[in-house]
Design a protein around this motif. Structure first.
Motif, mmCIF file in Angstrom:
data_model
loop_
_atom_site.group_PDB
_atom_site.id
_atom_site.type_symbol
_atom_site.label_atom_id
_atom_site.label_comp_id
_atom_site.label_asym_id
_atom_site.label_seq_id
_atom_site.Cartn_x
_atom_site.Cartn_y
_atom_site.Cartn_z
ATOM 1 N N GLU A 53 -3.192 7.939 11.546
ATOM 2 C CA GLU A 53 -4.160 7.080 10.845
ATOM 3 C C GLU A 53 -4.418 5.810 11.643
ATOM 4 O O GLU A 53 -3.554 5.342 12.374
ATOM 5 N N SER A 54 -5.611 5.271 11.473
ATOM 6 C CA SER A 54 -5.987 3.982 12.037
ATOM 7 C C SER A 54 -5.559 2.904 11.050
ATOM 8 O O SER A 54 -5.701 3.076 9.834
ATOM 9 N N THR A 55 -5.047 1.783 11.565
ATOM 10 C CA THR A 55 -4.605 0.723 10.658
ATOM 11 C C THR A 55 -4.658 -0.634 11.335
ATOM 12 O O THR A 55 -4.530 -0.747 12.554
ATOM 13 N N SER A 56 -4.835 -1.645 10.510
ATOM 14 C CA SER A 56 -4.663 -3.014 10.979
ATOM 15 C C SER A 56 -3.348 -3.570 10.446
ATOM 16 O O SER A 56 -3.044 -4.733 10.628
ATOM 17 N N ASN A 90 -6.379 7.868 -2.126
ATOM 18 C CA ASN A 90 -6.093 6.459 -1.831
ATOM 19 C C ASN A 90 -6.334 5.640 -3.100
ATOM 20 O O ASN A 90 -5.471 4.881 -3.523
ATOM 21 N N THR A 115 -1.345 -3.113 6.952
ATOM 22 C CA THR A 115 -0.718 -2.908 5.651
ATOM 23 C C THR A 115 -0.632 -1.449 5.239
ATOM 24 O O THR A 115 0.401 -1.022 4.713
ATOM 25 N N LEU A 116 -1.690 -0.669 5.450
ATOM 26 C CA LEU A 116 -1.567 0.758 5.118
ATOM 27 C C LEU A 116 -0.561 1.426 6.052
ATOM 28 O O LEU A 116 0.161 2.333 5.643
ATOM 29 N N GLY A 117 -0.477 0.967 7.272
ATOM 30 C CA GLY A 117 0.489 1.532 8.214
ATOM 31 C C GLY A 117 1.916 1.394 7.718
ATOM 32 O O GLY A 117 2.721 2.318 7.843
ATOM 33 N N LYS A 177 0.808 -1.219 0.000
ATOM 34 C CA LYS A 177 0.000 0.000 0.000
ATOM 35 C C LYS A 177 0.845 1.274 0.000
ATOM 36 O O LYS A 177 0.344 2.362 0.261
ATOM 37 N N LEU A 215 0.357 5.726 14.255
ATOM 38 C CA LEU A 215 -0.644 4.758 13.825
ATOM 39 C C LEU A 215 -1.439 4.270 15.027
ATOM 40 O O LEU A 215 -0.864 3.961 16.065
ATOM 41 N N GLY A 220 -3.692 1.354 16.342
ATOM 42 C CA GLY A 220 -4.106 -0.030 16.145
ATOM 43 C C GLY A 220 -4.820 -0.514 17.388
ATOM 44 O O GLY A 220 -5.204 0.271 18.247
ATOM 45 N N GLN A 268 -8.272 7.109 5.183
ATOM 46 C CA GLN A 268 -8.083 6.205 4.057
ATOM 47 C C GLN A 268 -9.378 5.714 3.400
ATOM 48 O O GLN A 268 -9.410 5.512 2.191
#
Length: 166
Positions: free
Chosen positions: A76-79, A161, A81-83, A51, A99, A101, A155
């Protein structure tokens, strides 16, 4: 958290030259239907992860519109991959990355995000309504209030994006 807690980050624009150099693999194995083979992009091996293009696109778009000031933090919030992509983009463009999470984030992903230079904030319980994502977004909004000039790429609602994948 205060801005003093975020290290200034020197931009390294040479990293941007690595985008678009995703390794390819020729796949010729037998498949159920006859086929001559095909090329597969190994996005997991690309600089900044799969990403990175989207992350760079979002930050450059925000800079062009004046929404992201030079050196300002990005939250940003991420799980995961975007992070990774944002951490890469932050290093390339000179923005500290924070980030958000949650405790469901795999320890190996936590370690990778930190190794890429991102500051990781974890929420420890899901929200009563909206679960983990709602809890992450609540923490993200708190951070935006505490970090002057911070930018949230948002995102899921950011047209840059999508443009990053073109």
């Amino acid at each position: 958290m205060t801005t003093a807690a975020l290290r200034p980050l020197a931009a390294n624009p040479d990293l941007l030259a690595l985008l678009g150099r995703t390794p390819l693999a020729r796949v010729t194995t037998d498949l159920p239907c006859p086929q001559p083979g095909f090329w597969a992009k190994l996005e997991g091996l690309a600089a900044g992860g799969m990403k990175a293009r989207a992350a760079v696109s979002m930050l450059l778009g925000a800079r062009e519109r004046g929404e992201l000031r030079p050196g300002a933090p990005v939250v940003e919030s991420t799980s995961g991959t975007l992070g990774i992509g944002l951490a890469f983009a932050g290093q390339a463009l000179g923005h500290p990355i924070v980030l958000v999470g949650d405790t469901e984030l795999e320890p190996s992903m936590r370690q990778l995000l930190r190794a890429y230079g991102a500051r990781l904030e974890l929420v420890d319980r899901p929200a009563g309504v909206g679960g983990w994502q709602a809890a992450r977004l609540a923490r993200l909004r708190e951070l935006l209030g505490a970090l002057p000039d911070a930018y949230w790429p948002d995102q899921y609602n950011n047209p840059d994006n999508i443009a990053g994948y073109a």
